[in-house]
Design an enzyme around this catalytic site. Structure first.
Site, PDB file in Angstrom:
ATOM      1  N   LYS A 168      52.004  37.932  28.298  1.00 36.27           N
ATOM      2  CA  LYS A 168      51.519  36.892  29.216  1.00 36.27           C
ATOM      3  C   LYS A 168      52.404  35.658  29.210  1.00 36.27           C
ATOM      4  O   LYS A 168      52.539  34.986  30.229  1.00 36.27           O
ATOM      5  CB  LYS A 168      50.063  36.520  28.908  1.00 36.27           C
ATOM      6  N   LYS A 207      46.726  52.397  36.368  1.00 33.23           N
ATOM      7  CA  LYS A 207      45.322  52.119  36.118  1.00 33.23           C
ATOM      8  C   LYS A 207      44.689  51.419  37.329  1.00 33.23           C
ATOM      9  O   LYS A 207      45.330  50.592  37.972  1.00 33.23           O
ATOM     10  CB  LYS A 207      45.266  51.187  34.905  1.00 33.23           C
ATOM     11  N   LYS A 257      42.119  45.090  39.008  1.00 31.07           N
ATOM     12  CA  LYS A 257      41.819  44.075  40.008  1.00 31.07           C
ATOM     13  C   LYS A 257      43.079  43.342  40.440  1.00 31.07           C
ATOM     14  O   LYS A 257      43.099  42.696  41.480  1.00 31.07           O
ATOM     15  CB  LYS A 257      40.759  43.091  39.499  1.00 31.07           C
TER      16      LYS A 257
END
Ligand code: ATP
Ligand code: MG
Length: 335
Positions: A115, A198, A201
């Site tokens: 991240k 996968k 969202k």
């Protein structure tokens, strides 16, 4: 049995979140209740602050996520459902554990590396210490079972390391070492557009996922357009090897029907997707329709959802207080 798990209040949930995570929560809540244990589920709004947030959206997203969990079967009477920010003990314990966790340990966290990317200097301090707050989340309640996806296993391992070092450094047996709970029944749901990715969202293509708020027509259309191959369905799950898209649709059917993949193939072997997709769409509509209806009803009264969270937080604070006090005493704070 003490189950603790959290989820960040970010955006709409999809079928992968439901089958892979939330439905396992509901099962654990029922198992815990049957054993006289307790399940705690929280909206991780404090964790959300580690990335840029739009203040006006955070509170809304928290209420919407809570409503979604309730619509999916989390029962705020049986489980304790709350948002993290309303239970200050999470932050307070995280600070104490910050004295125990080592910079070297946090540097090794793959989520931090992913991240923060190349911009470590510009990342928030919160993003770096995120796993310490996560350790506090579970140690605060003496959690025994922590349902986690693969991506969170490293953080739970860190929570165990922090608990072990704290207990050792301060000569106490205060913290229970939490065990990762990976449900044997939790499937990994893949994108409808790419069987190797996968369902997520953050996928830019909305056609790649079934959202829990999709209406019946959208669900049917997405399954109709889902990528597949030209072969008929095989006799056994082994026959799905190398057919990622086909396997994913069978996995989804089996999970929604709550039966093994073999049972699905017993019914559909030899048939093509022209027959299988409409059957899958009908099943998904039958299972997801009631969730969507309940969610819509709950969101008609957002204040009531907020009140449910406030009541959950009160119960959570009562459970958290003794552990925080014991931790404060262990390190020599006078409180
Ligand atoms: P992002 O792409 O932003 O990471 P996400 O769709 O992966 O979002 P998360 O909020 O990261 O959603 O995950 C919430 C929970 O749902 C986690 O427990 C995660 O393991 C689970 N989950 C997410 N996607 C899937 C999936 N496709 N299949 C099964 N479980 C999933
Ligand atoms: Mg994810």
């Amino acid at each position: 049995m003490r189950v603790v798990s959290g989820i960040q209040p970010t955006g709409n949930l999809h079928l992968g979140n439901y089958l892979g995570a939330i439905r396992q929560w509901v099962r654990l809540q029922d198992d815990a209740a049957a054993q006289g244990g307790q399940a705690l589920f929280f909206l991780a709004d404090l964790h959300a602050l580690t990335q840029p947030v739009v203040p006006a959206e955070l509170a809304n997203a928290t209420v919407e996520m809570a409503a979604t969990l309730i619509a999916c079967g989390v029962d705020p009477e049986r489980a304790i459902l709350f948002n993290q920010a309303r239970v200050p003990q999470h932050s307070e314990l995280a600070w104490l554990l910050g004295g125990t966790a080592r910079v070297g340990w946090l540097n090794r966290m793959t989520q931090w590396k992913d991240k923060a990317g190349k911009n470590r200097e510009g990342a928030s301090v919160g993003l770096f210490t995120y796993p310490v707050l996560q350790a506090a989340d579970v140690l605060l309640y003496q959690a025994t079972h922590v349902p986690v996806g693969d991506d969170q296993k490293q953080h739970l391992e860190l929570a165990r390391d922090i608990a072990t070092k704290f207990n050792l450094d301060f000569g106490t047996e205060l913290f229970t070492l939490p065990e990762p709970y990976v449900s044997p029944a939790a499937p990994r749901i893949m994108s409808l557009r790419d069987g190797a990715a996968k369902m997520s969202k953050s996928d830019p293509s909305d056609a790649s996922r079934i959202n829990l708020i999709d209406d019946d027509d959208a669900i049917a259309a997405k399954f109709r357009k889902a990528r597949t191959d030209a072969e008929p369905l095989p006799e056994t799950p082994d026959g799905l090897a190398g057919r990622d898209e086909a396997r994913n649709l069978v996995t989804i059917y089996a999970a929604l029907a709550e039966e093994p993949a073999q049972a699905v193939l017993d019914r559909f072997a030899g048939q093509g997707f022209g027959a299988f997709k409409p059957a899958l769409a009908d099943l998904a509509i039958a299972r997801l329709g009631p969730i969507r209806t309940k969610l819509t009803r709950l969101l008609d009264d957002r204040n009531a959802v907020g009140a449910t969270l406030a009541a959950g937080a009160e119960r959570a604070r009562a459970l958290a207080a003794p552990t925080l006090l014991a931790a404060q005493r262990a390190v020599g704070l006078q409180v």
